[in-house]
Motif scaffolding. Structure first.
Motif, PDB file in Angstrom:
ATOM      1  N   PRO A 197      59.607  17.998  70.779  1.00 54.83           N
ATOM      2  CA  PRO A 197      58.470  18.872  71.093  1.00 54.83           C
ATOM      3  C   PRO A 197      57.400  18.086  71.849  1.00 54.83           C
ATOM      4  O   PRO A 197      57.241  16.878  71.646  1.00 54.83           O
ATOM      5  CB  PRO A 197      57.976  19.310  69.709  1.00 54.83           C
ATOM      6  N   GLU A 198      56.675  18.765  72.699  1.00 54.96           N
ATOM      7  CA  GLU A 198      55.699  18.100  73.563  1.00 54.96           C
ATOM      8  C   GLU A 198      54.736  17.225  72.762  1.00 54.96           C
ATOM      9  O   GLU A 198      54.414  16.102  73.168  1.00 54.96           O
ATOM     10  CB  GLU A 198      54.916  19.150  74.354  1.00 54.96           C
ATOM     11  N   SER A 199      54.294  17.723  71.614  1.00 59.41           N
ATOM     12  CA  SER A 199      53.310  16.981  70.817  1.00 59.41           C
ATOM     13  C   SER A 199      53.887  15.722  70.189  1.00 59.41           C
ATOM     14  O   SER A 199      53.140  14.861  69.715  1.00 59.41           O
ATOM     15  CB  SER A 199      52.753  17.883  69.713  1.00 59.41           C
ATOM     16  N   LEU A 200      55.223  15.595  70.185  1.00 62.06           N
ATOM     17  CA  LEU A 200      55.864  14.452  69.534  1.00 62.06           C
ATOM     18  C   LEU A 200      56.603  13.553  70.522  1.00 62.06           C
ATOM     19  O   LEU A 200      57.289  12.621  70.106  1.00 62.06           O
ATOM     20  CB  LEU A 200      56.848  14.945  68.468  1.00 62.06           C
ATOM     21  N   LYS A 201      56.464  13.815  71.815  1.00 59.95           N
ATOM     22  CA  LYS A 201      57.217  13.040  72.802  1.00 59.95           C
ATOM     23  C   LYS A 201      56.854  11.559  72.776  1.00 59.95           C
ATOM     24  O   LYS A 201      57.710  10.694  72.969  1.00 59.95           O
ATOM     25  CB  LYS A 201      56.999  13.614  74.204  1.00 59.95           C
ATOM     26  N   HIS A 202      55.593  11.260  72.542  1.00 60.45           N
ATOM     27  CA  HIS A 202      55.192   9.849  72.504  1.00 60.45           C
ATOM     28  C   HIS A 202      55.708   9.180  71.234  1.00 60.45           C
ATOM     29  O   HIS A 202      56.287   8.092  71.282  1.00 60.45           O
ATOM     30  CB  HIS A 202      53.671   9.728  72.582  1.00 60.45           C
ATOM     31  N   ARG A 203      55.532   9.847  70.099  1.00 58.52           N
ATOM     32  CA  ARG A 203      55.938   9.258  68.818  1.00 58.52           C
ATOM     33  C   ARG A 203      57.447   9.088  68.737  1.00 58.52           C
ATOM     34  O   ARG A 203      57.941   8.112  68.169  1.00 58.52           O
ATOM     35  CB  ARG A 203      55.449  10.134  67.661  1.00 58.52           C
ATOM     36  N   TYR A 204      58.198  10.041  69.272  1.00 65.49           N
ATOM     37  CA  TYR A 204      59.656   9.996  69.162  1.00 65.49           C
ATOM     38  C   TYR A 204      60.312   9.761  70.522  1.00 65.49           C
ATOM     39  O   TYR A 204      61.353  10.333  70.820  1.00 65.49           O
ATOM     40  CB  TYR A 204      60.171  11.294  68.540  1.00 65.49           C
ATOM     41  N   GLY A 205      59.711   8.885  71.298  1.00 69.21           N
ATOM     42  CA  GLY A 205      60.233   8.613  72.630  1.00 69.21           C
ATOM     43  C   GLY A 205      61.010   7.324  72.759  1.00 69.21           C
ATOM     44  O   GLY A 205      61.305   6.887  73.865  1.00 69.21           O
ATOM     45  N   GLY A 206      61.352   6.690  71.637  1.00 71.20           N
ATOM     46  CA  GLY A 206      62.156   5.475  71.688  1.00 71.20           C
ATOM     47  C   GLY A 206      61.356   4.204  71.714  1.00 71.20           C
ATOM     48  O   GLY A 206      60.175   4.147  71.666  1.00 71.20           O
TER      49      GLY A 206
ATOM     50  N   LEU B 242      62.406   0.103  64.775  1.00 66.53           N
ATOM     51  CA  LEU B 242      63.026  -0.656  65.860  1.00 66.53           C
ATOM     52  C   LEU B 242      62.187  -0.530  67.128  1.00 66.53           C
ATOM     53  O   LEU B 242      62.318  -1.334  68.049  1.00 66.53           O
ATOM     54  CB  LEU B 242      64.444  -0.141  66.136  1.00 66.53           C
ATOM     55  N   SER B 243      61.359   0.490  67.166  1.00 71.03           N
ATOM     56  CA  SER B 243      60.465   0.721  68.301  1.00 71.03           C
ATOM     57  C   SER B 243      59.129   0.039  68.043  1.00 71.03           C
ATOM     58  O   SER B 243      58.450   0.343  67.057  1.00 71.03           O
ATOM     59  CB  SER B 243      60.247   2.227  68.492  1.00 71.03           C
ATOM     60  N   GLU B 244      58.740  -0.864  68.920  1.00 74.12           N
ATOM     61  CA  GLU B 244      57.443  -1.517  68.745  1.00 74.12           C
ATOM     62  C   GLU B 244      56.318  -0.499  68.860  1.00 74.12           C
ATOM     63  O   GLU B 244      55.305  -0.598  68.162  1.00 74.12           O
ATOM     64  CB  GLU B 244      57.255  -2.640  69.766  1.00 74.12           C
ATOM     65  N   ARG B 245      56.493   0.488  69.719  1.00 77.97           N
ATOM     66  CA  ARG B 245      55.467   1.521  69.851  1.00 77.97           C
ATOM     67  C   ARG B 245      55.295   2.278  68.542  1.00 77.97           C
ATOM     68  O   ARG B 245      54.167   2.532  68.100  1.00 77.97           O
ATOM     69  CB  ARG B 245      55.844   2.484  70.979  1.00 77.97           C
TER      70      ARG B 245
ATOM     71  N   VAL C  55      68.067   5.737  68.458  1.00 73.10           N
ATOM     72  CA  VAL C  55      69.045   5.240  69.435  1.00 73.10           C
ATOM     73  C   VAL C  55      68.324   4.682  70.661  1.00 73.10           C
ATOM     74  O   VAL C  55      68.668   3.599  71.167  1.00 73.10           O
ATOM     75  CB  VAL C  55      70.030   6.355  69.833  1.00 73.10           C
ATOM     76  N   LEU C  56      67.314   5.401  71.151  1.00 69.74           N
ATOM     77  CA  LEU C  56      66.559   4.917  72.306  1.00 69.74           C
ATOM     78  C   LEU C  56      65.822   3.620  71.982  1.00 69.74           C
ATOM     79  O   LEU C  56      65.757   2.705  72.814  1.00 69.74           O
ATOM     80  CB  LEU C  56      65.566   5.982  72.767  1.00 69.74           C
ATOM     81  N   ALA C  57      65.268   3.537  70.772  1.00 67.19           N
ATOM     82  CA  ALA C  57      64.563   2.315  70.371  1.00 67.19           C
ATOM     83  C   ALA C  57      65.518   1.134  70.343  1.00 67.19           C
ATOM     84  O   ALA C  57      65.187   0.032  70.805  1.00 67.19           O
ATOM     85  CB  ALA C  57      63.913   2.512  69.005  1.00 67.19           C
ATOM     86  N   ALA C  58      66.724   1.348  69.798  1.00 63.40           N
ATOM     87  CA  ALA C  58      67.719   0.275  69.769  1.00 63.40           C
ATOM     88  C   ALA C  58      68.125  -0.121  71.183  1.00 63.40           C
ATOM     89  O   ALA C  58      68.266  -1.311  71.498  1.00 63.40           O
ATOM     90  CB  ALA C  58      68.934   0.718  68.959  1.00 63.40           C
TER      91      ALA C  58
END
Length: 283
Positions: A274-283, A78-81, A230-233
Motif C-alpha cells: 500500500p502507498e502508505s507502507l511503501k517506504h517501510r516495506y520497500g526492502g 535485514l534492512s538497515e532502513r 526478500v528485497l532486504a536480503a
C-alpha cells in the motif's frame, strides 16, 4: 538432528470479560517482568553456548564497555532502513553468520492486522522467527543499540524467547560480544510468563484480531512482509539473498522460500505494498 522448541498450545478463545472487551480497543501494555529462569540455560549443544535471557539485568550483562548491546536481525531487520526506523541511533550495521538456527514463517504478528496487510481468509498472516536446527546456517545482520533502548526493544519483541548467541563474521571469525536473538517461544509460555496467566492482557494484544494462537504450523507468510524481507536480503548481496531463500521455511518446515515463490507464492515479488507502507516495506 533438529532441535526445536517444545510447543504446547493453550485452549483459546477465552470468554472476554467487559474489561477485556474495552482493552481490545487499546494498544497492549504487557508486563515486562520475566519468570525467574537461570541465566545459563543452554538452548542446544554447540561450541558457542546459547543462553536464555530472563530479565533486563541479563540483557545488561551483555553490554560492551561503551554501553551498547548487539542485536541480531533476521527478517525485516535485514534492512538497515527498517532497523533505523525502530532504532534511529543504531551503530555498526553489518552482516554476520549464525550457525545452528533456521528461519520459519510460523509467528502470527498483530502489526500486520493493524496495518491492513494480513489476509486471514488465506492465512497469509505470519511473520518470521528463528529456532535451533542442527546443520542450518543463517546470514543475519548485527548492529548495536544503547543500554537505554533495551526496555523498548523488550516491549517490541515481547512474544519472543530472548537468547544470547555468538555470531560469526562471514569468514568464520567469532564476534567479541554476544548478540540478542528473538527466537520462537510458545503460546503456553507467553501466556504464563509474559501475560502472568491473565486472559485480559492476552486479549489486549491479540484478541481484537481474533488471534487465538501466536505460534502456529498452519499459516503462510504475510505477502507484503515476505517481499520486504526478500528485497532486504537481496540488498545485502548474493550470499545473503541465497541464504534467505534457501534457509527460510514455511511453517511446514519443508518448503523453502525459493520453492514457495516459484509455486504457490508466485507473483508476490511483483506486488506493491500500500502507498502508505511503501517506504517501510520497500526492502
Amino acid at each position: 538432528m533438529n532441535i526445536a522448541t517444545n510447543t504446547t498450545f493453550i485452549n483459546f478463545p477465552f470468554q472476554l470479560s467487559p474489561l477485556a472487551s474495552r482493552a481490545c480497543h487499546q494498544r497492549a501494555t504487557l508486563s515486562l517482568s520475566f519468570p525467574p529462569l537461570p541465566l545459563s540455560k543452554p538452548a542446544m549443544s554447540s561450541a558457542a553456548p546459547v543462553t536464555e535471557l530472563s530479565d533486563e539485568s541479563d540483557f545488561e550483562s551483555l553490554l560492551s564497555p561503551d554501553g551498547h548491546i548487539s542485536i541480531c536481525g533476521f527478517g525485516s531487520l535485514l534492512s538497515e532502513r527498517s532497523a533505523r526506523s525502530t532504532f534511529p541511533d543504531l551503530a555498526n550495521f553489518r552482516t554476520a553468520r549464525l550457525n545452528r538456527f533456521r528461519r520459519v514463517f510460523a509467528h502470527v504478528a498483530p502489526v500486520f492486522f493493524e496495518r491492513g496487510i494480513a489476509k486471514p481468509e488465506t492465512m497469509e498472516i505470519s511473520s518470521l522467527s528463528v529456532e535451533p536446527c542442527e546443520g542450518e546456517t543463517l546470514v543475519v545482520t548485527v548492529f548495536e543499540i544503547r543500554k537505554s533502548e533495551i526496555p523498548d526493544f523488550i516491549k517490541r519483541e515481547v512474544e519472543f524467547r530472548f537468547l544470547a548467541v555468538l555470531p560469526e563474521t562471514l569468514d568464520g571469525k567469532a564476534f567479541d560480544f554476544p548478540a540478542v536473538l528473538c527466537a520462537r517461544y510458545s503460546d503456553e509460555e507467553f501466556f504464563d510468563n509474559r501475560c502472568k496467566g491473565n486472559k485480559e492482557i492476552y486479549f489486549q494484544q491479540y484478541g481484537r484480531w481474533n488471534i487465538d494462537k501466536i505460534w502456529r504450523d498452519d499459516v503462510l507468510p504475510c505477502r507484503v512482509y515476505l517481499r520486504h524481507c526478500v528485497l532486504a536480503a537481496k540488498n545485502l548481496g548474493e550470499t545473503a539473498y541465497n541464504n534467505f531463500v534457501d534457509h527460510t521455511y514455511l511453517a511446514d518446515r519443508k518448503t523453502t522460500i525459493r520453492d514457495y515463490l516459484a509455486t504457490t507464492g508466485s507473483g508476490i515479488m511483483e506486488e506493491q505494498p500500500p502507498e502508505s507502507l511503501k517506504h517501510r516495506y520497500g526492502g
